[in-house]
Structure formats: C-alpha cells, structure tokens
Design an enzyme around this catalytic site. Sequence first.
Site, mmCIF file in Angstrom:
data_model
loop_
_atom_site.group_PDB
_atom_site.id
_atom_site.type_symbol
_atom_site.label_atom_id
_atom_site.label_comp_id
_atom_site.label_asym_id
_atom_site.label_seq_id
_atom_site.Cartn_x
_atom_site.Cartn_y
_atom_site.Cartn_z
ATOM 1 N N GLY A 37 20.778 -7.869 26.994
ATOM 2 C CA GLY A 37 21.167 -6.470 26.990
ATOM 3 C C GLY A 37 22.305 -6.145 27.940
ATOM 4 O O GLY A 37 22.821 -7.015 28.659
ATOM 5 N N SER A 38 22.665 -4.863 27.970
ATOM 6 C CA SER A 38 23.872 -4.436 28.679
ATOM 7 C C SER A 38 23.729 -4.447 30.188
ATOM 8 O O SER A 38 24.744 -4.387 30.906
ATOM 9 C CB SER A 38 24.265 -3.021 28.220
ATOM 10 O OG SER A 38 23.208 -2.103 28.458
ATOM 11 N N GLY A 97 16.763 -6.547 32.057
ATOM 12 C CA GLY A 97 16.818 -5.104 32.074
ATOM 13 C C GLY A 97 15.538 -4.510 31.510
ATOM 14 O O GLY A 97 14.578 -5.221 31.195
ATOM 15 N N GLY A 111 14.622 -2.774 23.181
ATOM 16 C CA GLY A 111 15.622 -1.981 22.485
ATOM 17 C C GLY A 111 16.625 -2.849 21.744
ATOM 18 O O GLY A 111 17.218 -2.425 20.756
ATOM 19 N N GLY A 112 16.784 -4.070 22.226
ATOM 20 C CA GLY A 112 17.671 -5.023 21.563
ATOM 21 C C GLY A 112 16.943 -5.989 20.657
ATOM 22 O O GLY A 112 17.522 -6.982 20.208
ATOM 23 N N GLU A 118 11.666 -12.378 25.347
ATOM 24 C CA GLU A 118 11.670 -11.879 26.725
ATOM 25 C C GLU A 118 10.275 -11.998 27.347
ATOM 26 O O GLU A 118 10.127 -12.431 28.492
ATOM 27 C CB GLU A 118 12.138 -10.420 26.737
ATOM 28 C CG GLU A 118 13.621 -10.267 26.439
ATOM 29 C CD GLU A 118 14.053 -8.836 26.200
ATOM 30 O OE1 GLU A 118 15.272 -8.594 26.215
ATOM 31 O OE2 GLU A 118 13.199 -7.967 25.978
ATOM 32 N N LYS A 136 16.880 4.935 33.244
ATOM 33 C CA LYS A 136 15.705 4.202 32.760
ATOM 34 C C LYS A 136 14.443 4.488 33.578
ATOM 35 O O LYS A 136 13.351 4.080 33.190
ATOM 36 C CB LYS A 136 15.982 2.688 32.786
ATOM 37 C CG LYS A 136 17.246 2.251 32.052
ATOM 38 C CD LYS A 136 17.265 2.704 30.621
ATOM 39 C CE LYS A 136 18.346 2.010 29.788
ATOM 40 N NZ LYS A 136 19.686 2.120 30.330
#
Length: 242
Positions: A37-38, A97, A111-112, A118, A136
Amino acid sequence: MGLSQAEQKTLVANTAIDTLIEKGLIFSGMKIGLGTGSTAMPAVKRLAEHLQNGDLKDIKAVVTSFQTQNACQDYGIPVYSLNDRIIAGSLDLAIDGADEVEPACNCIKGGGAAHVREKLVEYNSKIFVVIADSSKAVESIGTKFPVPVEIISEARIPVTNALNALGASCQLREGVRKCGPVITDNGNQILDCTWKEPINVAEMEDKINGIVGVVENGLFSKNKPIVFISKEDGSVEIRNLK
C-alpha cells in the site's frame, strides 16, 4: 498549513524505520515482513536506503503482494517465501500500513485486497508494526471503512447470508477499469462489510473466519502491533512501543 497526507505517509514510514533500527528491532541478518500500500511503500524505500548506506546488511524479506515484490526487486532486497527453509515459517518483524486503527491497536487492513497474505506474514512475526497517517486513527472500527472478507467465489451468496446474520452490510468489490469483481492475488473475490454499530473486533474476527467459504478477513486483533501515527503538525505518535 499542515502536512499533506502524502507527506505524512513519508514522515511516518521514515520515522518508524529509523526508530526501529535505533531500538535494535530492525537489524542486520533479520527476517522481515514487508506490507502493501501507499504507506508501506515509503517504508520499503527507507529500508532500502539503509541497506545502500551500509547501516543494514543481509535482510531477508517476505512480501505480502506483487506490488511489494516488484518494489523489493527494484531496490535489490532479496525476497523469500514463508515456506523457504531459510525463513522456516516465522519472521523477526513485519511492518505494514492500515486502513483504520483504534486506540487498542486493533486495525482494519485489506483496502488493497492483500489482507490474506498480510495476515499470514504479520501473524507469523514476533513483532508487528503498523504505520499510518492521521486520517487512519479512529475511536472504533467497522462502521465506516469496510472490513474486507476474502471468499471462494462459489460461496458468495451463502457467505453473504452468514455475514448479514452477523449484522454486516456486504458489497462485492468491483474492479476499477475492469468489468466485474476484484480478483485477489490468491484468485478469490472480496466482500466489503460494514456494521451500523462498533464491533467487538476480536470476537468478530473469529466469527467471520468460522463461516464456510471465507478465506480470511481484514480484522487484525491477534498480534497487537507497535503503532506509529503521523500528524499534520509534523509529529509522530507512537503506541505500544515498550
């Protein structure tokens, strides 16, 4: 004017990696899980910078998605599987994240659409670390950001019925710039679930996983993480670091 969300993500990633190295929780020769993720991507980049500078050596990474695998390959970080003999199914530390994190350090991830891998990585790590920007941090989870539930495609309707019985409202996740549902790295589909009232995270995590046809869900309550949360004012809050 405070830091943007993108700036917060870089700040928290850099602060977490640097702090964990200073505390001796990231060290040469370790087995480390790297998330998706970002916010996780800047952490991978920071880790690579320490390797390039010679601060760290011989890091063995286990990744949670193709995105992270590609980043590690670009940065020259060796990637292994949990099944490789050198990893032997366990990691020293994993960093990732989160989509939401509450004061008790329970969180939502996925979300991804990578939460199965994970959770495999982060539940098999001695230390789990979550990095997040201020957006978050929430008081309770499950009512706003959806909890992803990865399912076998043939079980979509019975699993939806079972989740409805648990009070969830479910939506099949649709692809972006692709007709049809999102297909995970594992070849499955995602139901995004929300509740009208806050949930007991640990209890709901177990109940969802007890439904036949569910592969895994995005509630993380079993391995309480160290949490780093960046703020708009440039500070970073750290929770659960002993």
